[in-house]
Enzyme design. Structure first.
Site, PDB file in Angstrom:
ATOM      1  N   LYS B 344       0.837  -1.215   0.000  1.00 56.28           N
ATOM      2  CA  LYS B 344       0.000   0.000   0.000  1.00 56.28           C
ATOM      3  C   LYS B 344       0.869   1.262   0.000  1.00 56.28           C
ATOM      4  CE  LYS B 344      -4.034  -2.089   2.274  1.00 56.28           C
ATOM      5  NZ  LYS B 344      -3.503  -3.373   2.756  1.00 56.28           N
ATOM      6  N   PHE B 408     -13.062  -2.124   8.353  1.00 60.49           N
ATOM      7  CA  PHE B 408     -14.208  -1.583   9.078  1.00 60.49           C
ATOM      8  C   PHE B 408     -15.225  -2.703   9.302  1.00 60.49           C
ATOM      9  CE2 PHE B 408     -14.011   3.181   7.760  1.00 60.49           C
ATOM     10  CZ  PHE B 408     -12.737   3.252   8.276  1.00 60.49           C
TER      11      PHE B 408
END
Lengths: 407, 423, 81
Positions: B344, B408
């Site tokens: 990332k 999440f």
């Protein structure tokens, strides 16, 4: 192998909030379809929908969860509480990693999302609230249910439009097979906001009738599409030996599941629904003659009704099995629809009565089914639930009253 | 425990990642230590807190999509279909030979067709002015944007699949979970081939605004190329990315029988939920550690067998510490020896897609014997005290690698992959 | 000139966090004690910024751990404006 027993049901349906409220309304043929009240539908060609009556989030779920979640998740949290209560389990007493949540989702927090995206475009990025990031996305319900009940096992979210509820249940069964002792599964949906409705209009499959009794008539000569609805059902499932050890008999078993996908549009080949049903029955160790009732997908679009009738006839023979669609009283609930059909099938087993399909007066050509139009008292030992999702999804679940082992 | 005759391998890979599209461009980028993060060009980001993203230089027509496909699919769908076609071509599998009912599809996505949904919303609401949106301007495929399952439908059509087809949407672990779901379909015999992966195209005003609101994304707008800084003391949030990776999964026996190229084997997959908070992470990393330990058990391997960890490494303060704790908790002393990196740092965080892109990276790492680095890591956070492979790729003899994800909803997932040809 | 009162804040907290406490009560407690997690505080801060046209920078929000500190901070900013 252990069977997956459904030990708890929680229902939030347009014709009844609460399992028994839903069931008594359904057996009485009481529809939950009416004019949309969540917004003014006057300017739209579709003005009818099934809305869950008398749902007050403040009474049903903890106040702190209300501003951070969409109506869709409110309904699921309330139905989950009902299902756990019905199952007589206290999650706090069970091993945290052995409980899982697998829900179906179809359009996420549509109304919440429309409100936030309106603020963004009308007023600017600073007006989008902190909860948009957790309320709108498709995993919101599974995440909130997991948090609320301390369920720390492998959780999941499966989307296959109306077929998703069955795929989610099948995945929950997989979780039991790999060691979970309790799974919460099912789904709800609440896409009745202006943008949600307008998106649905685009399919051309919604009924534009203003008569709640005649708008959604699957398999009828005058079938003109379906009516959308909100709500759904949550189910608690447990390995049957675990449930029996605590003296619980449950409603019935999730005995087999099959999922297929239609050939590409224009191929002219048979759609995949029949094959999904065959796989589900085969995995349940059932022959077609063992099935007492079929809960149909019942889209209400003539060509799709004929396809489904053909699949049922090919599998069972002409008029050989009672077929019903209690969703004629709720509308199609998308992620909640198939879960609610499973709940209805399990209640039919419990009470020995098949719920009716309402509104249908004359069967369409090519739909020569034994369509149950009045409650029919009969023993229900095995039921087949069929579901199709927009885009080509087919799913089937076989439910059995007695223990059957999936191979 | 996985039966020997049910072992699953990856035989084809298609990637569209930030920078130039294609698997080779992706691999070249993530082993070079260069970054594809830049100032957002996909929309006017001027009023936003975070104006940085890792964008794909993607031209759908150049990637072979027809005009109708381009009109029908939103960007996430286009990524997915291009990758599926690449993966199938790469696998050498003749879709005319495999019965379509034995081909399954498992696609992950966190936010589905949100880009298409937002673009259409802007028109129908006349720029956000009307709550009662005007249906007369709706495109015919608008409902296809509202239901994320459309992404699975499109990949199924591209793959001639008529077996089980599903869209997995567990937020930012969806990409790992979709590959895990595919493995289950193969392990249980529900399919012989699964076209599996994930796609997301979240670089849009609404998604940017929702991460702005919770201050999760990096506000380092002055230096976009160095904004994604996993494990660095100066890290200030993740950088939004986009893209897709789709892979062809088969049982190893079948792949060997047809003489297929095998990139890697999937040795195990597990997930847990923290049931703690929708966005917050417990500092102890317990659930991620549990998932890692279970995958090791499935593969009958121990911590000492892991040669590389592809971290979630999003670059938020809490994530990188949480994950470091999880590695220590599950692997003990081995956590300090094994190289850990976050791609990332170079291609940003593409939400649901990234898990599959990272599985593809792991398969390629095993295949090429190279560990991709963590770019932009100059001053490690003292609480992140493992070997994060700063700046430069390393050649290494890799046998077993671990990929993890966190998202999440509290979801934590772990997948273990092994070199092709392991006994 | 607009000021943020404890009554105003209690109303915003009710709306943003479902925290149904009186203005008197919130004055002596932290957001955490009132059951407002980090997202709730961000939501509350964002509502205040939009309604009162006052800017609360990222660094400041981290320090505003109680309704009292929030009220004081916002009113200082409003007075300075």
């Amino acid at each position: 192998m252990t069977a997956a027993l459904v030990t708890g049901l929680g229902v939030a349906a347009p014709n009844g909030l609460g399992t028994e409220e839903y069931w008594s309304a359904t057996l009485a043929g009481r529809t939950g379809i009416g004019r949309i009240t969540r917004f003014d539908p006057e300017r739209y060609p579709v003005r009818l929908a099934g809305e869950v009556p008398g749902f007050a989030a403040a009474e049903a779920i903890p106040g702190r969860l209300i501003p951070q979640t969409d109506h869709w998740t409110h309904l699921a949290l309330a139905a989950t509480d009902m299902a756990l209560d019905d199952a007589g389990v206290d999650p706090a007493e069970l091993p945290e990693y052995e409980m899982t949540v697998v829900t179906a989702s179809s359009s996420g927090g549509t109304e919440f999302g429309q409100r936030e995206i309106e603020r963004l475009w009308d007023k600017g990025p600073g007006w989008v609230g902190a909860y948009q990031s957790i309320a709108w996305f498709y995993a919101a319900t599974t995440g909130q249910v997991s948090i609320r009940h301390g369920m720390r096992g492998p959780c999941g979210v499966i989307c296959a439009e109306q077929a998703g509820g069955l795929d989610a249940a099948a995945h929950a069964v997989r979780m039991l097979r790999s060691g979970a002792r309790l799974a919460v599964t099912g789904g709800t949906d609440a896409s009745l906001c202006p943008y949600g409705l307008v998106a649905q209009l685009a399919t051309g499959a919604l009924s534009t009738s203003d008569d709640p009794g005649r708008a959604y008539l699957p398999f009828d000569r005058e079938a003109s599409g379906y009516v959308p609805g909100e709500g759904g059902a949550m189910l608690v499932i447990e390995p049957d030996d675990v449930a029996r050890a605590r003296g619980v008999h449950g409603y019935g078993c999730l005995a087999g599941h099959g999922a297929t996908f239609d050939p590409p549009p224009g191929s002219g080949r048979e759609p995949g629904l029949r094959r999904a049903a065959e796989i589900a029955l085969d995995r349940a160790g059932l022959a077609p003659r063992d099935v007492d009732v079929v809960f149909a997908d019942a889209l209400g679009v003539p060509a799709r009704d004929r396809e489904e009738a053909r699949a049922i006839e090919a599998l069972f023979g002409p008029r050989a099995v009672p077929v019903t669609a209690p969703k004629t009283m709720t509308g199609r609930l998308y992620a909640g629809g198939a879960a609610l059909d499973m709940a209805a099938a399990l209640l039919a087993m419990r009470d020995g009565v098949v719920p009716p399909t309402v509104g249908v007066t004359e069967l369409a050509d090519g739909c020569g089914l034994d369509l149950v139009r009045e409650p029919r008292e009969m023993p229900v030992r095995a039921a087949l639930v069929l579901a199709r999702g927009h885009g080509g999804f087919n799913s089937a679940v076989a439910l059995t009253a007695v223990r059957r082992t999936q191979n | 425990m996985i039966d020997d005759d049910a072992r699953v391998v990856i035989t084809g890979i298609g990637v569209v990642a930030p920078g130039d599209p294609g698997t080779k461009a992706f691999w070249d980028l993530i082993t070079s230590g260069r970054t594809a993060t830049r100032a957002i060009t996909l929309f006017d980001a001027e009023p936003f807190r975070s104006r940085v993203a890792a964008e794909c230089d993607f031209d759908p027509a150049a990637e072979g999509l027809s005009p109708q496909e381009i009109r029908r699919m939103d960007r996430a769908g286009q990524f997915g279909v291009v990758c599926a076609r690449q993966a199938l071509a790469d696998s050498g599998l003749d879709t005319g030979v495999v019965p379509p009912e034995r081909v399954a599809v498992s696609v992950g996505s966190a936010v589905g067709c949100t880009m298409g949904l937002e673009e259409e919303y802007v028109v129908l609401s006349d720029g956000g002015r009307n709550w009662l949106v005007d249906p007369s301007y709706a495109v015919p495929h608008l409902y296809g944007y509202m239901v994320p399952s459309t992404l699975a439908t499109e990949v199924a059509w591209a793959s001639c699949a008529e077996g089980p087809v599903g869209l997995i949407s567990t937020g930012c672990t969806a990409g790992l979970d979709a590959v895990g779901y595919a493995c289950r379909l193969l392990w249980e015999g529900s399919a012989d081939v699964v076209v599996a992966g994930a796609t997301d195209a979240p670089i849009s005003p609404i998604t940017s605004a929702c991460f702005d609101a919770i201050k999760a994304t990096s506000p380092n707008n002055e230096d976009p190329g160095h904004a994604s800084r996993p494990f660095d003391a100066e890290r200030d949030g993740f950088v939004l990315g986009e893209g897709a990776a789709i892979m062809v999964l088969e049982r190893r026996d079948a792949a060997r029988r047809r003489g297929a190229q095998i990139y890697a084997e999937i040795l195990g997959f597990a997930s847990r939920s923290n049931a703690y908070h929708m966005t917050g992470l417990k500092p102890d990393g317990r659930e991620m550690a549990e998932a890692i330990t279970e995958t090791l058990g499935q593969a009958r391997l121990g911590p000492e067998d892991i040669d590389y960890i592809n971290a979630h490494g999003s670059g938020t303060k809490q994530n990188d510490r949480h994950e470091t704790a999880a590695f220590k908790r599950s692997l003990g002393g081995r956590a300090y020896e094994v190289p850990v990196s976050s791609i990332k740092s170079m291609i940003g965080h593409s939400l649901g897609a990234i898990g599959s892109i990272e599985v593809a990276a792991c398969a390629l790492a095993l295949h090429h014997g190279v560990v991709p680095p963590t770019a932009n890591l100059h001053n490690p956070d003292p609480e992140c005290d493992l070997d994060y492979v700063p700046l430069t790729a390393r050649e290494a003899d890799l046998d077993v690698v671990l990929s993890v994800g966190s998202g999440f909803g509290g979801f934590q997932s772990a997948m273990l992959l092994g070199r092709a040809g392991r006994p | 000139m607009a000021r943020l009162t404890f009554e105003d804040l209690a109303g915003i907290m009710r709306e943003c966090a479902g925290a149904d406490e009186s203005a008197d009560l919130i004055a002596g407690m932290t957001f955490e004690e009132l059951g407002c997690d980090s997202l709730a505080v961000l939501q509350i801060a964002s509502q205040i910024q939009n309604r009162y046209q006052v800017k609360i920078p990222d660094e400041a929000i981290e320090e505003l751990t109680s309704p009292t500190s929030m009220v004081d901070y916002v009113n200082q900013r409003l007075a300075a404006a």
